[in-house]
Scaffold this active site. Structure first.
Site, PDB file in Angstrom:
ATOM      1  N   GLY B 184      14.295 -50.094 -18.062  1.00 19.12           N
ATOM      2  CA  GLY B 184      13.009 -50.449 -17.461  1.00 19.12           C
ATOM      3  C   GLY B 184      12.715 -51.935 -17.516  1.00 19.12           C
ATOM      4  O   GLY B 184      13.092 -52.619 -18.459  1.00 19.12           O
ATOM      5  N   SER B 210       8.594 -40.119 -20.562  1.00 16.31           N
ATOM      6  CA  SER B 210       8.583 -40.360 -22.005  1.00 16.31           C
ATOM      7  C   SER B 210       7.429 -41.278 -22.398  1.00 16.31           C
ATOM      8  O   SER B 210       6.828 -41.944 -21.566  1.00 16.31           O
ATOM      9  CB  SER B 210       9.907 -40.988 -22.424  1.00 16.31           C
ATOM     10  OG  SER B 210      10.138 -42.160 -21.679  1.00 16.31           O
ATOM     11  N   ARG B 211       7.152 -41.280 -23.698  1.00 15.23           N
ATOM     12  CA  ARG B 211       6.214 -42.256 -24.251  1.00 15.23           C
ATOM     13  C   ARG B 211       7.007 -43.482 -24.673  1.00 15.23           C
ATOM     14  O   ARG B 211       8.227 -43.444 -24.763  1.00 15.23           O
ATOM     15  CB  ARG B 211       5.498 -41.666 -25.466  1.00 15.23           C
ATOM     16  CG  ARG B 211       4.566 -40.523 -25.118  1.00 15.23           C
ATOM     17  CD  ARG B 211       3.744 -40.119 -26.330  1.00 15.23           C
ATOM     18  NE  ARG B 211       2.874 -38.984 -25.998  1.00 15.23           N
ATOM     19  CZ  ARG B 211       1.696 -39.102 -25.395  1.00 15.23           C
ATOM     20  NH1 ARG B 211       1.232 -40.289 -25.046  1.00 15.23           N
ATOM     21  NH2 ARG B 211       0.971 -38.030 -25.139  1.00 15.23           N
ATOM     22  N   ALA B 212       6.281 -44.549 -24.964  1.00 13.59           N
ATOM     23  CA  ALA B 212       6.941 -45.766 -25.435  1.00 13.59           C
ATOM     24  C   ALA B 212       7.658 -45.491 -26.746  1.00 13.59           C
ATOM     25  O   ALA B 212       7.153 -44.761 -27.597  1.00 13.59           O
ATOM     26  CB  ALA B 212       5.912 -46.866 -25.646  1.00 13.59           C
ATOM     27  N   ILE B 213       8.858 -46.043 -26.898  1.00 12.67           N
ATOM     28  CA  ILE B 213       9.526 -45.990 -28.196  1.00 12.67           C
ATOM     29  C   ILE B 213       9.488 -47.389 -28.803  1.00 12.67           C
ATOM     30  O   ILE B 213       8.947 -47.601 -29.863  1.00 12.67           O
ATOM     31  CB  ILE B 213      10.965 -45.459 -28.050  1.00 12.67           C
ATOM     32  CG1 ILE B 213      10.937 -44.064 -27.420  1.00 12.67           C
ATOM     33  CG2 ILE B 213      11.641 -45.397 -29.422  1.00 12.67           C
ATOM     34  CD1 ILE B 213      12.288 -43.514 -27.062  1.00 12.67           C
ATOM     35  N   THR B 219       5.814 -44.315 -19.324  1.00 11.73           N
ATOM     36  CA  THR B 219       5.085 -43.739 -18.188  1.00 11.73           C
ATOM     37  C   THR B 219       4.055 -42.717 -18.661  1.00 11.73           C
ATOM     38  O   THR B 219       2.934 -42.660 -18.141  1.00 11.73           O
ATOM     39  CB  THR B 219       6.072 -43.098 -17.192  1.00 11.73           C
ATOM     40  OG1 THR B 219       6.842 -44.140 -16.593  1.00 11.73           O
ATOM     41  CG2 THR B 219       5.343 -42.324 -16.102  1.00 11.73           C
ATOM     42  N   ASP B 272      24.893 -48.741 -25.999  1.00 12.05           N
ATOM     43  CA  ASP B 272      24.491 -47.881 -24.892  1.00 12.05           C
ATOM     44  C   ASP B 272      25.655 -47.830 -23.913  1.00 12.05           C
ATOM     45  O   ASP B 272      25.591 -48.355 -22.812  1.00 12.05           O
ATOM     46  CB  ASP B 272      23.210 -48.376 -24.223  1.00 12.05           C
ATOM     47  CG  ASP B 272      23.222 -49.885 -24.058  1.00 12.05           C
ATOM     48  OD1 ASP B 272      24.229 -50.523 -24.417  1.00 12.05           O
ATOM     49  OD2 ASP B 272      22.241 -50.428 -23.554  1.00 12.05           O
TER      50      ASP B 272
END
Lengths: 509, 509
Positions: B184, B210-213, B219, B272
């Site tokens: 993102g 998802s929520r912020a990590i 979002t 990743d």
């Protein structure tokens, strides 16, 4: 919003509190779940933070606490973190996001296929030894360097790096002798015998040994039942100057400290790759100031090294790296098919050692043979015997009583010879059927010895009364369990009774 | 010797006590240092043990406690262990050495160069999802499968395995549309816009987000300032049946649970790898029951994907694996050179979304353009527009107000449209010199937004007032900081004032 934050531009402040929690080599910091600093800095559970007090720093993992033992504005530290910072309680700690370590980038690079040079490996080993890398990064390093991914050049560089981040001993003697056994067999306690024999013949052998980590006894545990072994470097030097050798615990000297950390991580992963094994063994030897080193590789289907081919590969790499770091090496292979001697447990193994030294007719012949073989090789590479003549010289030193006299002298110099303790409770484990012993489960027997109390209770353990191939009668003792308390005796016996195949007996037609 | 031991042939028993310590996904069991069971079983600090209660088991790491909060005969459990076992306190727990997991052998095999098939990967993913693997093993798996060591076949098998160990949604509609953005950009909140546009045009798009990590907003966080997002599967189904789409938090549905665990481990290792990224993205999509999926790959020097070549490779693998697991994929590349929109933080990003939907003349043009582009592609692969005709259809849906009407309908169906909150404290950060904006540090700006309170305080964050290439005057606001409390405002501002290069301004001759 914590009022402290405004006063601490670069780090959040919390008051030090000893949590009294042992987290081995992984420092943990406990913070309240409602800690404002955590929220504003983003210190979530499992975050790594750097904690500073008076210039000392430690990197710790955050665990959040929702219980009352931790007060507002306090940070609880686990023992490893507490020790590194040298706290006494009540100090104001600075807590911040940790710097990105160069080592982390190097480990990532290796994972993606780049090779590691000495400088990179030294940076990594420095952070490993200083406890700055997380378990995740340690596991990643161990994995990325296993499975044949380290060239010979990288293995040499790794060994050098491991030596250079720790202390290194220097001796006013030469040659300095040493030995190492790759992958111990239960009861294979040759070291005290070998040191006594070769130093009786005039060589210098300042031996440092380890305590048990997962086994029922390490050489240091066994030796401690015969003499003090917790000698610092000064005391160790005095012993060696006086009698030419010692058998002490290596833990008080910081030799190859990175190795200890890597071993902790590679063991549960079962990744004792050749490169790491070689670097581990040889870095410890070089750091100890050893010059001529005998490596014993027991080969057998249930030993660490299972085939002649594997022994070839390991031996070749040991010799290559040994030469590169200035060690003169001899690699020998020995029988690794079954345990050695009778006793398993500190004092019980010490009794085997004494029996051999004192030329007791009941002494375990296999232990004696191995000790003579290894001592013979050391006498040859140490220049005391010509090629092939070492065994006879070792035998002479042992049979004449010189080795026993020398062993007593070493023990006296270390603080005094003592008798190994005797366990008050002994119980036999009997054969349920007649036949021939066809297999012995080393792992399960070691577990019985540990449940009986070894090595914490030094007199505890087992004495194995049979060898592979022995023909036995029903009801004959297969081994005895020795324990300090009846509770432990029963606990060990209950375990033994539940197991299948501790000692396998087959009827022979 | 603990009296319990004799009664428990296969495991040691201790009384359950809630330690109240959050250890994220890594269960910990606290035992007293003087615990007899620990000694006799060899449960040392950092040992892994299996804890059982009424058939439920969890594997936890042992931490020893030398403090008073834990009583004799008690085992303290950290929150993850407590939850898995479903305890309420006082239960008698069986504690034993954990079984050797097959997955551990498979991970070791991969490290040594063996390839992984579906069955092995499924076994591993099952243990990953169930929390049975230690962090060391998780890190080892992530490392052993990174750096191009996974074949296309293995990546397909990994994706299938990740799908199969979790739940999988099935929808009574077809085609089911979805989108994903790889890596993102700050403020790139296109999802609510895209869902509103394509569902306004008649496609079905049940979007879980998802929520912020580690970012100032996910979002789900942004959407939550506009409508409830914590819908369970039943409620989500009702919304989709009613209005054809939703934008809800995916956390309450167990889709690809292994992926969440692997992400936790691979993020700090910065591994990743392409294979894991592809398996992660596509397993989540397939598990969500999606059929036609648009993948947005922003390409730019500071984006996750930095070159066209890297985008080629990633795109190709996504398409290959997508096809293998039955997904119809379209991959598009977008500009990844700078942030999108104005707001960074849940409510501030929601305001940008509303401005675009309501056709506000001050709405961020870049956000609008990206949303139209992505929605256009989805309309094409969803069969609502011919090749190349999607953008125009999306534009029509947005400019006619249909998308806004549809968005309101979605919010109402999810529980009611609401106004995003407004922060009471706003302060500008002013340009120290005149010139042209030549660089923006996304990471540091995100940190300012987080220190200001985002996403915990939904109104907090920043609004970026300039774009790359803008000519600005000295004293002109570069961004505004929005905060719920003056303390947080000052904390964020103090951080911003200490940084170099938040926004780089160069004088142009």
């Amino acid at each position: 919003m914590n009022a402290l934050a405004a006063h601490l531009p670069d780090a959040a402040g919390l008051i030090a509190r000893r949590a009294g929690i042992l987290t081995y080599q992984s420092p943990v910091v406990y913070m309240r779940v409602d800690c404002e600093i955590c929220r504003s800095e983003g210190f979530e559970a499992q975050t790594r933070v750097e904690i500073e007090w008076k210039g000392r720093t430690v990197i710790a993992t955050v665990h959040h606490v929702a219980a009352d033992w931790l007060g507002h504005g306090e940070a609880g530290l686990s023992e490893p973190a507490w020790r590194v910072l040298g706290l006494s309680g009540g100090e104001m700690l600075a807590i911040r996001h940790p710097p990105v370590l160069e080592s982390e980038r190097h480990i990532r690079g290796k994972t993606y296929g780049a090779s590691l040079d000495y400088e990179k490996l030294k940076t990594i080993m420095h952070d490993v030894a200083a406890g700055r890398l997380s378990d995740l990064h340690l596991a990643s390093f161990v994995t990325a360097t296993a499975g044949g991914r380290m060239s010979h050049e990288e293995t040499v560089a790794l060994t050098r790096a491991m030596i250079d981040v720790g202390e290194r001993l220097h001796w006013p003697f030469s040659p300095v002798m040493d030995k190492h056994c790759v992958g111990g067999l239960p009861g294979n306690r040759t070291t005290p015998l070998v040191v006594a024999i070769v130093t009786a013949c005039g060589l210098v052998m300042p031996k440092t040994s380890s305590r048990a980590i997962t086994s029922p006894a390490g050489t240091a545990d066994t030796m401690e039942t015969l003499a003090p072994v917790n000698l610092d470097l000064q005391a160790m030097r005095r012993v060696v100057e006086k009698v030419g050798g010692c058998i002490v615990w290596g833990g008080s000297v910081q030799l190859s400290p990175a190795d200890d950390v890597l071993i902790r991580v590679s063991r549960p992963l079962d990744l004792d790759g050749t490169a790491q094994l070689v670097a581990s063994v040889l870095s410890k030897k070089a750091a100890a100031g050893s010059e001529r080193v005998l490596i014993d590789i027991p080969v057998g289907p249930t030993a660490k090294v299972r085939s002649e081919e594997a022994a070839d590969e390991l031996g070749g790499l040991l010799e290559h790296v040994g030469e590169a770091v200035g060690l003169q090496l001899r690699v020998v292979r020995t029988d690794g098919t079954q345990p050695v001697g009778r006793g398993v447990g500190p004092a019980l193994e010490a009794r085997d050692v004494l029996a051999v030294l004192q030329r007791d007719s009941a002494a375990p012949a296999d232990l004696r043979e191995r000790a003579l073989l290894l001592a013979g090789h050391l006498l040859e590479i140490g220049g005391k015997a010509g090629p092939g003549a070492g065994y006879a010289l070792a035998q002479q030193a042992l049979d004449s009583g010189q080795a026993w006299t020398q062993f007593v002298a070493i023990c006296e110099a270390q603080g005094g010879l003592r008798q190994p303790p005797v366990a008050p409770h002994v119980r036999p484990y009997l054969a349920g059927a007649a036949g021939v012993v066809t297999a012995v489960d080393n792992r399960k027997l070691a577990m019985v010895a540990k449940l009986a109390g070894a090595p914490g209770a030094p007199a505890a353990g087992i004495t194995l009364e049979v060898k592979l191939g022995d023909r036995i009668a029903r009801g004959q003792p297969l081994f005895h369990v020795h324990a300090q308390t009846t509770g432990e005796l029963e606990y060990a016996q209950a375990y033994a009774n539940r197991q299948q195949g501790l000692v396998t007996i087959e009827e022979i037609a």
